[in-house]
Scaffold this motif. Sequence first.
Motif, mmCIF file in Angstrom:
data_model
loop_
_atom_site.group_PDB
_atom_site.id
_atom_site.type_symbol
_atom_site.label_atom_id
_atom_site.label_comp_id
_atom_site.label_asym_id
_atom_site.label_seq_id
_atom_site.Cartn_x
_atom_site.Cartn_y
_atom_site.Cartn_z
ATOM 1 N N ILE A 12 0.858 -1.185 0.000
ATOM 2 C CA ILE A 12 0.000 0.000 0.000
ATOM 3 C C ILE A 12 0.893 1.232 0.000
ATOM 4 C CG2 ILE A 12 -1.646 1.411 1.318
ATOM 5 C CD1 ILE A 12 -2.990 -1.092 2.300
ATOM 6 N N PHE A 13 0.546 2.214 -0.829
ATOM 7 C CA PHE A 13 1.192 3.523 -0.839
ATOM 8 C C PHE A 13 0.230 4.526 -0.227
ATOM 9 C CE2 PHE A 13 3.560 1.244 -3.971
ATOM 10 C CZ PHE A 13 4.806 1.843 -4.074
ATOM 11 N N THR A 14 0.608 5.139 0.878
ATOM 12 C CA THR A 14 -0.223 6.189 1.471
ATOM 13 C C THR A 14 0.344 7.527 1.002
ATOM 14 O OG1 THR A 14 1.110 5.957 3.493
ATOM 15 C CG2 THR A 14 -1.040 4.912 3.472
ATOM 16 N N GLY A 15 -0.435 8.194 0.159
ATOM 17 C CA GLY A 15 0.013 9.420 -0.502
ATOM 18 C C GLY A 15 0.571 9.085 -1.875
ATOM 19 N N THR A 16 0.172 9.860 -2.888
ATOM 20 C CA THR A 16 0.666 9.612 -4.246
ATOM 21 C C THR A 16 1.364 10.852 -4.783
ATOM 22 O OG1 THR A 16 -1.511 10.178 -5.163
ATOM 23 C CG2 THR A 16 -1.050 7.849 -4.816
ATOM 24 N N GLY A 17 2.388 11.287 -4.059
ATOM 25 C CA GLY A 17 3.223 12.382 -4.528
ATOM 26 C C GLY A 17 4.297 11.863 -5.467
ATOM 27 N N LEU A 18 5.315 12.676 -5.670
ATOM 28 C CA LEU A 18 6.374 12.367 -6.622
ATOM 29 C C LEU A 18 7.045 11.023 -6.327
ATOM 30 C CD1 LEU A 18 8.178 13.467 -8.968
ATOM 31 C CD2 LEU A 18 9.696 14.354 -7.190
ATOM 32 N N ALA A 19 7.474 10.804 -5.081
ATOM 33 C CA ALA A 19 8.217 9.585 -4.740
ATOM 34 C C ALA A 19 7.370 8.339 -4.959
ATOM 35 C CB ALA A 19 8.689 9.660 -3.289
ATOM 36 N N SER A 20 6.110 8.373 -4.548
ATOM 37 C CA SER A 20 5.228 7.217 -4.728
ATOM 38 C C SER A 20 5.026 6.906 -6.204
ATOM 39 C CB SER A 20 3.866 7.469 -4.077
ATOM 40 O OG SER A 20 3.968 7.504 -2.679
ATOM 41 N N LEU A 21 4.730 7.939 -6.992
ATOM 42 C CA LEU A 21 4.440 7.716 -8.405
ATOM 43 C C LEU A 21 5.680 7.259 -9.176
ATOM 44 C CD1 LEU A 21 1.934 10.615 -9.150
ATOM 45 C CD2 LEU A 21 1.432 8.216 -8.686
ATOM 46 N N MET A 22 6.842 7.805 -8.817
ATOM 47 C CA MET A 22 8.083 7.326 -9.441
ATOM 48 C C MET A 22 8.307 5.845 -9.126
ATOM 49 S SD MET A 22 10.954 10.303 -8.985
ATOM 50 C CE MET A 22 11.272 11.445 -10.328
ATOM 51 N N THR A 23 8.117 5.481 -7.869
ATOM 52 C CA THR A 23 8.349 4.095 -7.451
ATOM 53 C C THR A 23 7.371 3.153 -8.147
ATOM 54 O OG1 THR A 23 9.130 4.894 -5.291
ATOM 55 C CG2 THR A 23 8.552 2.565 -5.454
ATOM 56 N N ILE A 24 6.102 3.532 -8.152
ATOM 57 C CA ILE A 24 5.076 2.717 -8.824
ATOM 58 C C ILE A 24 5.407 2.528 -10.302
ATOM 59 C CG2 ILE A 24 2.729 2.904 -9.747
ATOM 60 C CD1 ILE A 24 2.522 1.782 -7.120
ATOM 61 N N TYR A 285 15.815 20.632 -3.647
ATOM 62 C CA TYR A 285 15.503 19.913 -4.885
ATOM 63 C C TYR A 285 15.021 18.499 -4.547
ATOM 64 C CZ TYR A 285 17.084 23.209 -8.429
ATOM 65 O OH TYR A 285 17.195 24.294 -9.266
ATOM 66 N N THR A 286 13.963 18.080 -5.216
ATOM 67 C CA THR A 286 13.311 16.809 -4.894
ATOM 68 C C THR A 286 13.355 15.806 -6.031
ATOM 69 O OG1 THR A 286 11.779 18.047 -3.470
ATOM 70 C CG2 THR A 286 11.120 15.836 -4.077
ATOM 71 N N PHE A 287 13.248 16.281 -7.268
ATOM 72 C CA PHE A 287 13.014 15.377 -8.389
ATOM 73 C C PHE A 287 14.167 14.388 -8.586
ATOM 74 C CE2 PHE A 287 12.455 13.843 -12.669
ATOM 75 C CZ PHE A 287 11.071 13.785 -12.824
ATOM 76 N N LYS A 288 15.392 14.895 -8.706
ATOM 77 C CA LYS A 288 16.540 14.026 -8.998
ATOM 78 C C LYS A 288 16.810 13.058 -7.855
ATOM 79 C CE LYS A 288 19.862 13.148 -11.992
ATOM 80 N NZ LYS A 288 20.896 14.139 -12.334
ATOM 81 N N SER A 289 16.730 13.571 -6.638
ATOM 82 C CA SER A 289 16.956 12.713 -5.470
ATOM 83 C C SER A 289 15.928 11.593 -5.409
ATOM 84 C CB SER A 289 16.903 13.566 -4.200
ATOM 85 O OG SER A 289 17.009 12.763 -3.058
ATOM 86 N N SER A 290 14.652 11.934 -5.644
ATOM 87 C CA SER A 290 13.589 10.921 -5.616
ATOM 88 C C SER A 290 13.746 9.923 -6.760
ATOM 89 C CB SER A 290 12.210 11.591 -5.692
ATOM 90 O OG SER A 290 11.972 12.363 -4.538
ATOM 91 N N ASP A 291 14.229 10.411 -7.910
ATOM 92 C CA ASP A 291 14.443 9.533 -9.055
ATOM 93 C C ASP A 291 15.468 8.451 -8.707
ATOM 94 O OD1 ASP A 291 14.010 8.642 -11.629
ATOM 95 O OD2 ASP A 291 15.281 10.132 -12.583
ATOM 96 N N LYS A 292 16.559 8.865 -8.095
ATOM 97 C CA LYS A 292 17.605 7.907 -7.726
ATOM 98 C C LYS A 292 17.127 6.942 -6.642
ATOM 99 C CE LYS A 292 21.776 10.484 -8.806
ATOM 100 N NZ LYS A 292 23.066 10.954 -8.269
ATOM 101 N N LYS A 293 16.490 7.500 -5.621
ATOM 102 C CA LYS A 293 16.097 6.653 -4.491
ATOM 103 C C LYS A 293 14.969 5.695 -4.868
ATOM 104 C CE LYS A 293 17.754 9.124 -0.450
ATOM 105 N NZ LYS A 293 18.688 10.074 -1.044
ATOM 106 N N SER A 294 14.062 6.119 -5.745
ATOM 107 C CA SER A 294 12.980 5.216 -6.159
ATOM 108 C C SER A 294 13.542 4.044 -6.965
ATOM 109 C CB SER A 294 11.913 5.968 -6.959
ATOM 110 O OG SER A 294 12.459 6.616 -8.089
ATOM 111 N N SER A 295 14.557 4.282 -7.784
ATOM 112 C CA SER A 295 15.201 3.192 -8.533
ATOM 113 C C SER A 295 15.869 2.217 -7.569
ATOM 114 C CB SER A 295 16.249 3.746 -9.502
ATOM 115 O OG SER A 295 15.640 4.475 -10.540
#
Length: 391
Positions: A12-24, A285-295
Motif C-alpha cells: 500500500i502507498f499512502t500518498g501519491t506524490g512524486l516519490a510514490s508515483l516514481m516508485t510505482i 531539490y526533490t526530483f533528482k533525489s527521488s528519481d535515484k532513491k525510487s530506482s
Amino acid sequence: MNSSQIPHFDYIFTGTGLASLMTIYKMILSGKFSDKSILLLDQDVKKINDRTWCFWEKEESIWNSVVSKKWDLAFFANENFRRDLDLKPYSYNKINGLDFYNFVFGAILNQSNITFLNEKVTDINELETHVFVGTEQNRYTCQYLFNSIYTKAFAERQNKYPVLQQHFVGWFVKTKEEVFNPEEVTFMDFSVEQKGNTRFMYVLPTSKTEALVEYTLFSEKLLPKEEYENEIQIYLKKLGASQYQILEKEEGSIPMTCYPFWERNTKRVLNIGTAGGWTKASTGYTFKSSDKKSSALVEFIQQKDFQMKDFHKKSKFWFYDLLLLDILYRKNELGSSIFSSLFKKGNPELIFKFLDEETTFSEDVKVILKCPKIPFIKALFRVIFLSNKSN
C-alpha cells in the motif's frame, strides 16, 4: 467488518506524490510486480497543475516524454556580479506537475493489479505480520507500506537538527514586452534585497514573453503572501515588463533539514519522499533525489526477506548538507555569499555533479574550498561537537 473481510494487499502507498508515483512507475517498468496487489491511497485526485519540477540531466531519462522545456544555459547573479553558465553536458529540464501525474496514472490504468482510491488516510498501525491502514471510509491491510504523508511535527519538535524551509510564490506570466531569454534559465538571482535572509529570484522562461517567475527564500519563517507577490512585481518591472497577464500561480514550502526521517522506518513501513528525507536538504531539490532513491528502492524490494528499515544508507553528502544548514540557520544572510562563491568562478559541471551526490572526495574538496572558509570551519566544529555529544 471482521478481519477476514478487510481487503488485503501486498503493498500500500499512502500518498501519491512524486516519490510514490516514481516508485510505482518503475515497479511497472520492471515487470517484476505484476503478480503483486498494490493499493494507492490519496485524498487528492491529482487533476490540477499544482507544481513544477526541475532537474539537470546529462542523458535523456525515462521522464523525457513529459519534459516541457530544456535549457542549456543558466544565469546566476548577485548585487555585485552576473554570470552566464554553459550547463553542457547537462541540460536543465522542466516538468509540469499535471503532465507527470497524467503520464504515470496513464500507465497505472493499464495494470489490473494496481488500485487507486481517493480516500484520506487517518491511521497506520504496524503489527507483527502485516500493516493496518485506516481511511475516513474504509480499512485495509498490507504486507508492506510506503508512506509519503509528511508529518512536519517530527522535524519541527526537535532542536538537534536545524529546520529551514525552501518557500516560494511563483507567477506564470505573459508580458507585453519581450523581456525573457527563452534559451536561458535564471537559476539564482540574489540581486534582490536580502533583508537578513537568503532570498533570490528563479525564472523559467518558455518564450520571450512567457515565464514562471518565482520569489524564493531559504529561511526558517514564511512571509505574508503579499510580500512574495510584491517582490515579483518589482522584479518584473526591473526586467522591463510594464504590462503582463498572470496565467497561473503556484506556491510551496519544502522542508530543508538533515533530520533522520529514516530512523522511523520499520520492518514493514518505509517513509519515502519528503516524509523519508528524500529531498536534497541543502537545496530543496526533490526530483533528482527521488528519481535515484525510487530506482534503488525498486531493486531493494526485489531482494529476499528484506526489511524496510535496512533501505536507507547515510552518506558523506548528508554531512555536507548539515554543515550548510547549520550556517544558514544561524546566519541566514550568508546564503547569497555562499552560493555566489560557488558559481562566480566554479565549474558548473562539477557543481551539478556535487549537488547530484556523484563526486569523489577530491572533487568534494574542490567545491567546498570555494565556499567562505570561516563559517564552514565554525560549523564543522559545532557538528563534530554535536556528534560526540550524542555518542
